[in-house]
Design a protein around this motif. Structure first.
Motif, PDB file in Angstrom:
ATOM      1  N   LEU A 261      12.322  -5.672  30.265  1.00 22.08           N
ATOM      2  CA  LEU A 261      11.138  -5.906  29.433  1.00 22.08           C
ATOM      3  C   LEU A 261      10.783  -7.382  29.359  1.00 22.08           C
ATOM      4  CD1 LEU A 261       9.040  -4.717  27.419  1.00 22.08           C
ATOM      5  CD2 LEU A 261      10.734  -5.145  25.615  1.00 22.08           C
ATOM      6  N   CYS A 262      11.813  -8.216  29.214  1.00 26.09           N
ATOM      7  CA  CYS A 262      11.600  -9.663  29.069  1.00 26.09           C
ATOM      8  C   CYS A 262      12.454 -10.386  30.101  1.00 26.09           C
ATOM      9  CB  CYS A 262      11.951 -10.114  27.650  1.00 26.09           C
ATOM     10  SG  CYS A 262      11.725 -11.887  27.368  1.00 26.09           S
ATOM     11  N   LYS A 263      11.829 -10.904  31.128  1.00 30.70           N
ATOM     12  CA  LYS A 263      12.561 -11.550  32.224  1.00 30.70           C
ATOM     13  C   LYS A 263      13.135 -12.911  31.830  1.00 30.70           C
ATOM     14  CE  LYS A 263      11.469  -8.291  35.170  1.00 30.70           C
ATOM     15  NZ  LYS A 263      12.497  -7.377  35.726  1.00 30.70           N
ATOM     16  N   THR A 264      12.611 -13.506  30.771  1.00 27.79           N
ATOM     17  CA  THR A 264      13.081 -14.830  30.334  1.00 27.79           C
ATOM     18  C   THR A 264      14.217 -14.642  29.333  1.00 27.79           C
ATOM     19  OG1 THR A 264      10.823 -15.660  30.571  1.00 27.79           O
ATOM     20  CG2 THR A 264      12.393 -17.039  29.361  1.00 27.79           C
ATOM     21  N   PRO A 265      15.459 -14.973  29.690  1.00 28.45           N
ATOM     22  CA  PRO A 265      16.594 -14.655  28.823  1.00 28.45           C
ATOM     23  C   PRO A 265      16.556 -15.323  27.456  1.00 28.45           C
ATOM     24  CG  PRO A 265      17.272 -16.075  30.654  1.00 28.45           C
ATOM     25  CD  PRO A 265      15.887 -15.610  30.948  1.00 28.45           C
ATOM     26  N   TRP A 266      16.047 -16.554  27.369  1.00 27.26           N
ATOM     27  CA  TRP A 266      16.071 -17.245  26.076  1.00 27.26           C
ATOM     28  C   TRP A 266      15.000 -16.750  25.111  1.00 27.26           C
ATOM     29  CZ3 TRP A 266      11.503 -19.861  25.346  1.00 27.26           C
ATOM     30  CH2 TRP A 266      10.806 -20.265  26.489  1.00 27.26           C
ATOM     31  N   LEU A 267      14.080 -15.914  25.599  1.00 27.35           N
ATOM     32  CA  LEU A 267      13.071 -15.335  24.724  1.00 27.35           C
ATOM     33  C   LEU A 267      13.505 -14.006  24.099  1.00 27.35           C
ATOM     34  CD1 LEU A 267       9.598 -15.932  26.438  1.00 27.35           C
ATOM     35  CD2 LEU A 267      10.400 -16.823  24.241  1.00 27.35           C
ATOM     36  N   ARG A 268      14.521 -13.372  24.695  1.00 27.98           N
ATOM     37  CA  ARG A 268      14.949 -12.057  24.191  1.00 27.98           C
ATOM     38  C   ARG A 268      15.424 -12.105  22.745  1.00 27.98           C
ATOM     39  NH1 ARG A 268      18.347 -11.529  29.397  1.00 27.98           N
ATOM     40  NH2 ARG A 268      16.657 -11.372  30.927  1.00 27.98           N
ATOM     41  N   PRO A 269      16.170 -13.142  22.321  1.00 32.29           N
ATOM     42  CA  PRO A 269      16.574 -13.168  20.911  1.00 32.29           C
ATOM     43  C   PRO A 269      15.403 -13.169  19.938  1.00 32.29           C
ATOM     44  CG  PRO A 269      17.899 -14.704  22.188  1.00 32.29           C
ATOM     45  CD  PRO A 269      16.798 -14.232  23.089  1.00 32.29           C
ATOM     46  N   ALA A 270      14.250 -13.693  20.363  1.00 32.33           N
ATOM     47  CA  ALA A 270      13.076 -13.668  19.486  1.00 32.33           C
ATOM     48  C   ALA A 270      12.663 -12.226  19.204  1.00 32.33           C
ATOM     49  CB  ALA A 270      11.925 -14.431  20.131  1.00 32.33           C
ATOM     50  N   ILE A 271      12.766 -11.371  20.226  1.00 26.06           N
ATOM     51  CA  ILE A 271      12.452  -9.951  20.041  1.00 26.06           C
ATOM     52  C   ILE A 271      13.423  -9.335  19.042  1.00 26.06           C
ATOM     53  CG2 ILE A 271      12.275  -7.716  21.186  1.00 26.06           C
ATOM     54  CD1 ILE A 271      11.599  -9.208  23.778  1.00 26.06           C
ATOM     55  N   GLY A 272      14.725  -9.648  19.214  1.00 24.86           N
ATOM     56  CA  GLY A 272      15.729  -9.127  18.282  1.00 24.86           C
ATOM     57  C   GLY A 272      15.510  -9.620  16.864  1.00 24.86           C
ATOM     58  N   GLY A 273      15.119 -10.879  16.729  1.00 21.33           N
ATOM     59  CA  GLY A 273      14.871 -11.428  15.403  1.00 21.33           C
ATOM     60  C   GLY A 273      13.686 -10.769  14.716  1.00 21.33           C
TER      61      GLY A 273
END
Length: 446
Positions: A261-273
């Motif tokens: 869904l999100c190819k940029t690894p450092w952006l994934r925590p934003a989704i979790g947050g």
């Protein structure tokens, strides 16, 4: 393959004697680092409870930590799995920067409300310090394997205050269904010393109100083995094992989905947050943020609360959702304390359904769900004894062994090797890692 390959040779007795002094110093350092970590964790939790608005900073905090790992820590992002791989197949070693990275990342996660644990941090701190010590003294591969195993034992034993369980965990977590006792003595020594060092800094571990210590006989004596109670605990343990499996697979599957869904690894925590904030709004309280050992508000759901008479029917489900969400999106910390929460919460509701003492089944669930998810039934049985006392060991063992058998060939540590499969139909995966065993070409059935 029928036997594990690439087993590290065990150092001789003289090498072990030479290592003893190194292990003592290393264990004190790991115990002290765990004491610092636990103190920071306590302060972070207190600040989060005092300032609920911090939750809204969780997406940004996750991105900040993700960027730090993306820029400077990609070679240590695998965490505890990297340490297990290094023990089985010594290579480049575990970098020292793993310790400060994971320690700071975990404290930040808890400060802003991520539902993560603490064992992953302790294990990584122990492993990275052990690897750095091995490089400092230019130790050979077999001696480095000893130090890494002792680092796991010391970190686990110190962070939970369970040194014997920590020693056995360090051996059991390496290979599913098989124990290598060659590392037992140094691991036990390291775990005990690290626990002592952690407590020497004034760190106190949570105590859990288990009152049940046996069934009262007609003559006034206590019986520590009630057959019908054992049967009921075993039935509950079937659910504990299934919950272990659901947790581990949910984390792995959602993490794989998030990567697509999100190819940029450092952006994934934003989704979790963001998802965590939405979940808090849905639930209407903050009971499922952070560790959850003690209630954030009077009467709230927490591990300690599950030992009391109040029923919490859906707490296990919400903690599962909160924890899987943040772990699958890249937040750092660990899985074990959330697994304690899941186990105690499910034990709380099952106790009323099966007519079992609530505090007993909460304690059994506490250790059993972790036993199934980590494939470490012996360590978790010993953890039950160290945390709750030896009077209920039969029930702890029943819960942990049954949950382990029912959790399947999955787990929270995918670098764990399969030494003895749980069923004959899985013999072809013997010697593989859990990660390899989950591949499509391997029959996924028991």
């Amino acid at each position: 393959m029928s036997e594990l390959q690439n087993q590290p040779r065990f150092p001789g007795i003289f090498s072990l004697m030479r290592l003893s002094a190194v292990l003592v110093v290393l264990s004190v350092c790991i115990g002290s680092a765990c004491a610092l970590f636990l103190w920071l964790l306590e302060r972070a939790t207190s600040l989060r409870i005092e300032h609920p608005v911090l939750l809204f900073g969780l997406p940004l905090a996750g991105v900040a930590v993700g960027l730090c790992y993306f820029w400077f820590g990609r070679d240590v992002e695998a965490g505890a799995n990297l340490i297990v791989d290094e023990i089985h197949e010594p290579g480049a070693g575990v970098q020292l920067r793993m310790a400060p990275f994971v320690l700071i990342a975990t404290v930040v996660s808890h400060l802003f409300g991520a539902s993560v644990g603490r064992e992953g941090t302790a294990i990584q701190v122990g492993g990275s310090l052990a690897s750095a010590t091995a490089r400092l003294f230019r130790l050979r591969a077999p001696e480095t394997c000893v130090l890494l195993t002792c680092g796991i034992a010391a970190g686990f034993g110190a962070v939970f205050g369970t040194p014997i369980a920590g020693a056995v965990f360090a051996l059991e977590v390496l290979t599913l269904g098989r124990l290598d006792y060659r590392f037992l003595l140094p691991a036990a020594m390291s775990s005990i010393i690290a626990d002592w060092a952690c407590r020497a800094w004034g760190i106190h571990h949570a105590s859990y109100p288990l009152v049940f210590q046996g069934t009262l006989n007609s003559d006034g004596s206590l019986s520590h083995v009630d057959i019908m109670l054992v049967v009921r605990v075993a039935i509950a343990a079937l659910a504990f094992g299934l919950l272990s499996r659901v947790f581990a697979e949910s984390v792995h599957l959602l993490a794989a989905f998030m990567k697509k869904l999100c190819k940029t690894p450092w952006l994934r925590p934003a989704i979790g947050g963001i998802l965590t904030i939405l979940l808090v709004m849905i639930v209407g309280n903050r009971d499922y943020l952070g560790l959850g050992v003690l209630p954030a508000e009077p009467g709230g759901a927490s591990i300690v609360s599950f030992f009391g008479p109040t029923i919490y029917p859906w707490s296990w489900f919400w903690k599962l959702v909160f924890t899987v969400t943040v772990l699958a999106t890249g937040f750092k910390g660990g899985e074990v304390t959330p697994l304690f929460f899941l186990g105690a919460a499910s034990g709380n509701i099952l106790a009323f359904l099966l007519h079992v003492p609530v505090d007993l089944l909460a304690a059994v669930g506490f250790v059993s769900v972790f036993a199934g998810a980590a494939n470490t039934p012996l360590a978790c049985t010993l953890m039950g004894v160290e945390l709750f006392g030896a009077g209920d060991i039969v029930y702890f063992a029943t819960g942990c062994f049954v949950a382990y058998a029912c959790s399947g060939h999955t787990g929270i540590y995918l670098s764990q090797r399969i030494g003895t499969p749980k069923s004959a139909s899985w013999n072809r995966v013997c010697g593989m890692t859990l990660r390899e065993a989950r591949m499509p070409q391997i029959p996924a059935r028991d």
